[in-house]
Write an enzyme that holds these catalytic residues in place. Structure first.
Site, PDB file in Angstrom:
ATOM      1  NE  ARG A   1      -7.011   7.692   0.279  1.00  0.00           N
ATOM      2  CZ  ARG A   1      -6.218   7.029   1.119  1.00  0.00           C
ATOM      3  NH1 ARG A   1      -6.145   7.381   2.370  1.00  0.00           N
ATOM      4  NH2 ARG A   1      -5.513   5.999   0.704  1.00  0.00           N
TER       5      ARG A   1
ATOM      6  CB  SER B   1      -7.252  -1.268   6.511  1.00  0.00           C
ATOM      7  OG  SER B   1      -8.561  -0.727   6.365  1.00  0.00           O
TER       8      SER B   1
ATOM      9  N   GLY C   1       0.832  -1.211   0.000  1.00  0.00           N
ATOM     10  CA  GLY C   1       0.000   0.000   0.000  1.00  0.00           C
ATOM     11  C   GLY C   1       0.862   1.253   0.000  1.00  0.00           C
TER      12      GLY C   1
ATOM     13  CE1 TYR D   1     -10.240   2.907   6.597  1.00  0.00           C
ATOM     14  CE2 TYR D   1     -11.010   5.071   7.273  1.00  0.00           C
ATOM     15  CZ  TYR D   1      -9.974   4.213   6.945  1.00  0.00           C
ATOM     16  OH  TYR D   1      -8.670   4.666   6.970  1.00  0.00           O
TER      17      TYR D   1
ATOM     18  CB  VAL E   1      -3.065  -9.921   7.497  1.00  0.00           C
ATOM     19  CG1 VAL E   1      -1.748  -9.706   6.781  1.00  0.00           C
ATOM     20  CG2 VAL E   1      -3.986  -8.721   7.330  1.00  0.00           C
TER      21      VAL E   1
HETATM   22  N1  LIG Z   1      -3.455   7.443   3.577  1.00  0.00           N
HETATM   23  C1  LIG Z   1      -4.158   8.081   4.494  1.00  0.00           C
HETATM   24  O1  LIG Z   1      -4.356   9.295   4.385  1.00  0.00           O
HETATM   25  C2  LIG Z   1      -4.712   7.346   5.694  1.00  0.00           C
HETATM   26  C3  LIG Z   1      -5.478   8.079   6.609  1.00  0.00           C
HETATM   27  C4  LIG Z   1      -5.976   7.431   7.720  1.00  0.00           C
HETATM   28  C5  LIG Z   1      -5.686   6.102   7.956  1.00  0.00           C
HETATM   29  N2  LIG Z   1      -4.950   5.405   7.048  1.00  0.00           N
HETATM   30  C6  LIG Z   1      -4.714   3.980   7.332  1.00  0.00           C
HETATM   31  O2  LIG Z   1      -3.385   3.622   6.989  1.00  0.00           O
HETATM   32  C7  LIG Z   1      -3.359   2.307   6.443  1.00  0.00           C
HETATM   33  C8  LIG Z   1      -2.728   2.331   5.068  1.00  0.00           C
HETATM   34  O3  LIG Z   1      -3.474   3.197   4.214  1.00  0.00           O
HETATM   35  P1  LIG Z   1      -3.009   3.489   2.716  1.00  0.00           P
HETATM   36  O4  LIG Z   1      -3.392   4.863   2.400  1.00  0.00           O
HETATM   37  O5  LIG Z   1      -1.600   3.068   2.565  1.00  0.00           O
HETATM   38  O6  LIG Z   1      -3.984   2.513   1.925  1.00  0.00           O
HETATM   39  P2  LIG Z   1      -3.655   1.489   0.727  1.00  0.00           P
HETATM   40  O7  LIG Z   1      -4.957   1.003   0.212  1.00  0.00           O
HETATM   41  O8  LIG Z   1      -2.701   2.107  -0.225  1.00  0.00           O
HETATM   42  O9  LIG Z   1      -2.876   0.331   1.487  1.00  0.00           O
HETATM   43  C9  LIG Z   1      -3.505  -0.687   2.227  1.00  0.00           C
HETATM   44  C10 LIG Z   1      -2.829  -2.002   1.897  1.00  0.00           C
HETATM   45  O10 LIG Z   1      -3.428  -3.036   2.675  1.00  0.00           O
HETATM   46  C11 LIG Z   1      -3.573  -4.192   1.845  1.00  0.00           C
HETATM   47  N3  LIG Z   1      -4.609  -5.053   2.440  1.00  0.00           N
HETATM   48  C12 LIG Z   1      -5.906  -4.739   2.681  1.00  0.00           C
HETATM   49  N4  LIG Z   1      -6.539  -5.791   3.251  1.00  0.00           N
HETATM   50  C13 LIG Z   1      -5.616  -6.782   3.375  1.00  0.00           C
HETATM   51  C14 LIG Z   1      -5.666  -8.107   3.904  1.00  0.00           C
HETATM   52  N5  LIG Z   1      -6.785  -8.649   4.403  1.00  0.00           N
HETATM   53  N6  LIG Z   1      -4.525  -8.847   3.879  1.00  0.00           N
HETATM   54  C15 LIG Z   1      -3.363  -8.325   3.379  1.00  0.00           C
HETATM   55  N7  LIG Z   1      -3.275  -7.080   2.866  1.00  0.00           N
HETATM   56  C16 LIG Z   1      -4.388  -6.318   2.874  1.00  0.00           C
HETATM   57  C17 LIG Z   1      -3.928  -3.619   0.480  1.00  0.00           C
HETATM   58  O11 LIG Z   1      -3.706  -4.497  -0.592  1.00  0.00           O
HETATM   59  C18 LIG Z   1      -3.006  -2.397   0.425  1.00  0.00           C
HETATM   60  O12 LIG Z   1      -1.755  -2.714  -0.144  1.00  0.00           O
HETATM   61  C19 LIG Z   1      -4.803   1.810   6.445  1.00  0.00           C
HETATM   62  O13 LIG Z   1      -5.025   1.041   7.602  1.00  0.00           O
HETATM   63  C20 LIG Z   1      -5.608   3.085   6.500  1.00  0.00           C
HETATM   64  O14 LIG Z   1      -6.855   2.884   7.114  1.00  0.00           O
HETATM   65  C21 LIG Z   1      -4.469   5.998   5.921  1.00  0.00           C
END
Ligand SMILES: NC(=O)c1ccc[n+]([C@@H]2O[C@H](COP(=O)([O-])OP(=O)(O)OC[C@H]3O[C@@H](n4cnc5c(N)ncnc54)[C@H](O)[C@@H]3O)[C@@H](O)[C@H]2O)c1
Length: 316
Positions: free
Chosen positions: A191, A80, A11, A150, A59
């Site tokens: 986003r 996630s 991610g 979420y 996971v």
């Molecule tokens: N980017 C932001 O601004 C932001 C803000 C608040 C919270 N978050 C949190 O940070 C984390 C990462 O966000 P991001 O922006 O990198 O999102 P993203 O979608 O780019 O990355 C999430 C990664 O999790 C993997 N994933 C999801 N479910 C899975 C599972 N069951 N098993 C294995 N892999 C799984 C996806 O394939 C993806 O690579 C998340 O938990 C998100 O809720 C991000």
């Protein structure tokens, strides 16, 4: 040699977190099932760092096939779906990964005497009555709607960490992340920053939902990762806001993007999505007090240009 485990390694944030610890000389084990992440994010790490190990895996399933982790210091549970289009399409998966997935992460960390840092979100505050939002705010969240898979999954995750620490005498923690942007974000993420950059590069009009006067705060990814690593090292267990506390309206963001990317795009207006918060700005007092001098440093113009360079390269 110390190691860390990162779920969600393919991610946007997970891949930067892996790289941060790889650069420090850690062995990093990344796990991801690619439901929203990019294979190219893993390839970049595999090419550059021999101490990076990767396992393609959901996971929420049992973790007995994970490679042995020597001197495991942290488990970052970042897997996630994170953007509304992704988590609404994967609503059940979102609920499971922040509950069952987190339970697995806690169990694995306890077996290896490591500390979990869970990626929570500012969405636990919902549509806040207070701005900026301090960690003490309990939130104004709809438990039964389009965003609840979420928001409530993250709230459950926070409650799980609280009770786990209390009953098992552990020191796991969580960060409440506010809007973050930067290279390696999935171009289909949906986003606002990535949408505007793509629209500007393609000379199509930038879509504003509502009147564009709703505010957001935007944190560049390197600032966030520095904050997360400082929190991990701190041994704190209380929730901590991380982000950038400079506030912009969505209209101001659109203007900055059109100033930084040569484009024929103009603005187009659509209805506001259901339950969309009108204000999102972190109160960073706790982070600044406890994370020895941490503060965001990258301004929006600079961050947008860096991200646009990456997007241009990725989509070509
Ligand atoms: N980017 C932001 O601004 C932001 C803000 C608040 C919270 N978050 C949190 O940070 C984390 C990462 O966000 P991001 O922006 O990198 O999102 P993203 O979608 O780019 O990355 C999430 C990664 O999790 C993997 N994933 C999801 N479910 C899975 C599972 N069951 N098993 C294995 N892999 C799984 C996806 O394939 C993806 O690579 C998340 O938990 C998100 O809720 C991000």
């Amino acid at each position: 040699m110390k190691s860390v485990l990162v779920t969600g390694a393919a991610g946007f944030l997970g891949s930067h977190l892996c790289e941060y610890y790889l650069k420090l000389g850690y062995t990093v084990i990344g796990v991801d099932n690619f439901c929203t992440g990019l294979r190219s994010n893993i390839e970049v790490l595999q090419k550059s760092y021999p101490t990076f190990q990767f396992l393609e895996k959901d996971v929420t399933l049992d973790w007995t096939d994970l490679p042995a982790a020597k001197n495991l210091e942290f488990v970052f549970h970042f897997a996630s779906p994170a953007s509304p289009p992704h988590y609404q399409k994967l609503a059940l998966e979102t609920l499971w990964v922040n509950s069952i997935g987190l339970k697995n992460a806690l169990q694995f960390a306890d077996q290896n005497f490591a500390r979990v840092v869970f990626a929570s979100t500012r969405e636990v505050y919902g549509d806040p009555e207070l701005s900026p939002q301090p960690e003490s705010s309990w939130g104004n969240v709809n438990s039964f709607g389009e965003r609840s898979c979420y928001d409530e999954a993250k709230r459950f995750g926070e409650a799980l960490i609280y009770s786990h620490n209390k009953l098992r005498n552990t020191k796991h923690g969580l960060v409440r992340i506010f809007n973050t942007y930067g290279p390696r974000m999935n171009p289909n993420d949906g986003r606002v920053v990535i949408n505007f950059i793509l629209q500007a590069l393609q000379n199509s009009d930038l879509t504003i939902y509502g009147d564009g006067k709703q505010t957001r705060s935007f944190c560049y990814v390197s600032d966030l990762i520095n904050g997360i690593s400082a929190y991990a090292a701190s041994n704190l267990t209380e929730p901590m806001n991380l982000g950038n506390d400079k506030e912009f309206t969505v209209l101001e963001l659109a203007e900055i993007i059109l100033k930084n990317i040569p484009s024929k795009s103009r603005l187009t207006f659509k209805d506001l999505p259901v339950d969309d918060p009108k204000k999102r700005r972190p109160d960073l007092a706790m982070a600044k007090l406890h994370l020895s001098g941490w503060a965001p440093t990258v301004n929006l113009q600079e961050g947008v240009s860096k991200m646009a360079e990456w997007v241009k390269d990725y989509v070509k």
